[in-house]
Write a protein that holds these residues in place. Structure first.
Motif, short mmCIF file in Angstrom:
data_model
loop_
_atom_site.label_atom_id
_atom_site.label_comp_id
_atom_site.label_asym_id
_atom_site.label_seq_id
_atom_site.Cartn_x
_atom_site.Cartn_y
_atom_site.Cartn_z
N MET A 1 0.77 -1.11 0.02
CA MET A 1 -0.11 0.14 0.02
C MET A 1 0.96 1.18 0.04
SD MET A 1 -2.73 -1.09 2.84
CE MET A 1 -3.95 -2.34 2.75
N LYS A 2 0.47 2.17 -0.84
CA LYS A 2 1.02 3.66 -0.48
C LYS A 2 0.20 4.34 0.44
CE LYS A 2 2.97 3.85 -5.25
NZ LYS A 2 2.95 4.76 -6.59
N LEU A 3 1.14 4.72 1.67
CA LEU A 3 0.51 5.31 2.74
C LEU A 3 1.31 6.76 3.30
CD1 LEU A 3 -0.36 2.09 4.83
CD2 LEU A 3 -2.09 3.35 3.52
N SER A 4 0.58 7.53 3.73
CA SER A 4 1.43 8.79 4.10
C SER A 4 1.76 8.32 5.69
CB SER A 4 0.54 9.99 4.26
OG SER A 4 -0.62 9.75 5.08
N ASP A 5 1.22 7.29 6.28
CA ASP A 5 1.72 7.12 7.57
C ASP A 5 1.79 5.50 7.44
OD1 ASP A 5 2.19 6.33 10.07
OD2 ASP A 5 -0.06 7.35 10.78
N ASN A 6 3.21 4.87 7.40
CA ASN A 6 3.34 3.77 7.24
C ASN A 6 3.38 2.97 8.72
OD1 ASN A 6 3.91 3.42 4.74
ND2 ASN A 6 6.31 4.01 5.13
N SER A 7 2.82 3.68 9.84
CA SER A 7 2.69 3.33 11.16
C SER A 7 1.21 2.28 11.17
CB SER A 7 2.88 4.12 12.36
OG SER A 7 1.87 5.14 12.19
N LEU A 8 0.51 2.56 10.02
CA LEU A 8 -0.87 2.14 10.00
C LEU A 8 -0.80 0.71 9.81
CD1 LEU A 8 -2.86 4.80 7.95
CD2 LEU A 8 -2.67 4.46 10.37
N TYR A 9 0.37 0.07 9.31
CA TYR A 9 0.59 -1.36 9.17
C TYR A 9 1.44 -1.70 9.89
CZ TYR A 9 4.14 -1.14 5.40
OH TYR A 9 4.99 -0.91 4.72
N THR A 10 1.70 -2.94 10.49
CA THR A 10 2.82 -3.73 11.25
C THR A 10 3.92 -4.19 10.58
OG1 THR A 10 1.05 -3.96 12.97
CG2 THR A 10 3.33 -5.33 13.01
N ALA A 11 3.66 -4.87 9.29
CA ALA A 11 4.62 -5.43 8.48
C ALA A 11 3.87 -5.70 7.24
CB ALA A 11 5.13 -6.67 9.21
N TRP A 12 4.97 -6.20 6.17
CA TRP A 12 4.42 -6.53 4.88
C TRP A 12 5.27 -7.92 4.36
CZ3 TRP A 12 7.53 -7.12 0.57
CH2 TRP A 12 6.80 -7.57 -0.68
N VAL A 13 4.69 -8.85 3.96
CA VAL A 13 5.17 -9.94 3.34
C VAL A 13 5.00 -10.25 2.12
CG1 VAL A 13 5.30 -12.46 3.35
CG2 VAL A 13 5.18 -11.25 5.64
N GLY A 14 6.12 -10.60 1.13
CA GLY A 14 5.73 -10.74 -0.36
C GLY A 14 6.87 -10.83 -1.10
N GLY A 15 6.71 -10.76 -2.68
CA GLY A 15 7.85 -10.88 -3.55
C GLY A 15 8.42 -9.61 -3.74
N ASN A 16 9.60 -9.50 -4.26
CA ASN A 16 10.16 -8.10 -4.66
C ASN A 16 9.83 -8.03 -5.95
OD1 ASN A 16 11.99 -6.21 -5.54
ND2 ASN A 16 13.66 -6.62 -4.14
N PHE A 17 8.71 -7.50 -6.25
CA PHE A 17 8.06 -7.25 -7.81
C PHE A 17 8.95 -6.59 -8.81
CE2 PHE A 17 4.21 -7.39 -4.66
CZ PHE A 17 3.92 -8.63 -5.06
#
Length: 322
Positions: free
Chosen positions: A120-136
């Motif tokens: 996600m593109k967010l102005s505040d990255n504290s809105l999510y805890t972590a991201w798991v995925g591929g390096n697109f």
């Protein structure tokens, strides 16, 4: 008699209290998962990874929601998870933008949000805890690197190649990263001519439809980048329909590397497939267990991925889990 009865009652209270304590310790961790949909073989494997990981036997209760590729459905699902007071929310976002409000609602409710697969593109990255995925982005770069080696090994260095790109859902992280990696890499070789790029929405039917329109506009296509396997399968059908051989008359470079794609590489219909590992369930579970133990977690976690082609597909296929 009364004394015996009182002793019995006391024993029941002790045993009952002990049982209650054990039940409290066994409280299931509730996870709400807002999935994109079921548009591809990759997505099916991704969903199964979560369903097989987040079971009662493993200490979880999973509330699963299929958004059918609509952001409004995912936002509604997240709000439902908040109302149900889940312990964790996992989201595979349809697109990158438009999440600020609902994620703030989750944060205000004290529910950690973990992103899976897409970002996600967010102005505040504290809105999510972590991201798991591929390096697109790297996946797109790896696809072009494979094409560069193919061109060199087959003495096509000075030949102009007409290239089309079947893009994924526009605005999704996979599409954004892969397209960027492809375009930046292809721009470095003046012999690579991009004849068109259009979304096939990550589906086989749409991939076939778009490939048909590409071929009508320019039948002399040399290379297809399909940003997932299902679109590649559709492109193969379109190529066969005009009497050409996929993998030979037209080079097919795909992404995801699902089981059927390996069969297509073995058959020579797909030349190269860049892996996007869908087995995110165990990695997300690791994050949740760390958070439960009060341990810090990395904000970005990439899954391990590789690049496969017709030279190694047959040997590797028996080891594939999806």
């Amino acid at each position: 008699m009364k004394k015996v009865l009182l002793i019995a009652i006391a024993l029941l209270m002790v045993v009952g209290g002990s049982t209650f304590a054990k039940d409290a310790k066994k409280k299931l961790i509730t996870v709400g998962y807002a999935q994109v949909g079921a548009e591809s073989d990759w997505r099916t494997a991704n969903t199964e990874s979560f369903k097989s990981m987040f079971t009662e036997a493993n200490g979880y209760k999973l509330i699963f929601d299929d958004a059918q590729q609509k952001q409004e459905n995912q936002i509604k699902a997240i709000r439902n998870f908040i109302q149900q007071d889940v312990d964790y929310i996992v989201v595979a976002p349809v697109v990158e933008t438009g999440w600020e409000t609902v994620l703030k609602e989750a944060k205000d409710a004290g529910i950690p949000v973990i992103l899976s697969d897409r970002q996600m593109k967010l102005s505040d990255n504290s809105l999510y805890t972590a991201w798991v995925g591929g390096n697109f982005l790297k996946e797109g770069q790896d696809a072009v690197a494979w094409l560069n080696d193919y061109v060199k090994n087959n003495k096509l260095t000075n030949k102009d190649l007409n290239i089309v790109i079947l893009q994924g859902t526009i605005g999704s992280s996979a599409q954004v990263g892969r397209t960027q990696g492809e375009l930046e890499g292809l721009a470095k070789n003046p012999h690579y001519k991009i004849m068109g790029k259009q979304t096939g929405e990550f589906t086989q039917a749409k991939g076939q439809e778009v490939m048909e329109s590409f071929l009508k506009a320019n039948p002399k296509i040399d290379v297809v980048f399909a940003e997932n396997d299902n679109m590649a399968f559709g492109a193969i059908d379109a190529i066969k329909a005009i009497g050409k051989k996929p993998g030979k008359d037209i080079i097919i470079i795909s992404f995801d590397a699902v089981h059927e794609a390996f069969n297509r590489m073995i058959a020579g219909e797909i030349n190269c497939d860049v892996e996007c590992n869908p087995l995110h369930g165990p990695r997300v579970a690791e994050i949740i267990q760390a958070l439960e133990a009060g341990k810090p977690v990395d904000k970005i976690m990439y899954v391990k991925e590789g690049t496969f082609d017709t030279t190694n597909a047959k040997a590797i296929l028996p080891t594939r889990k999806y």
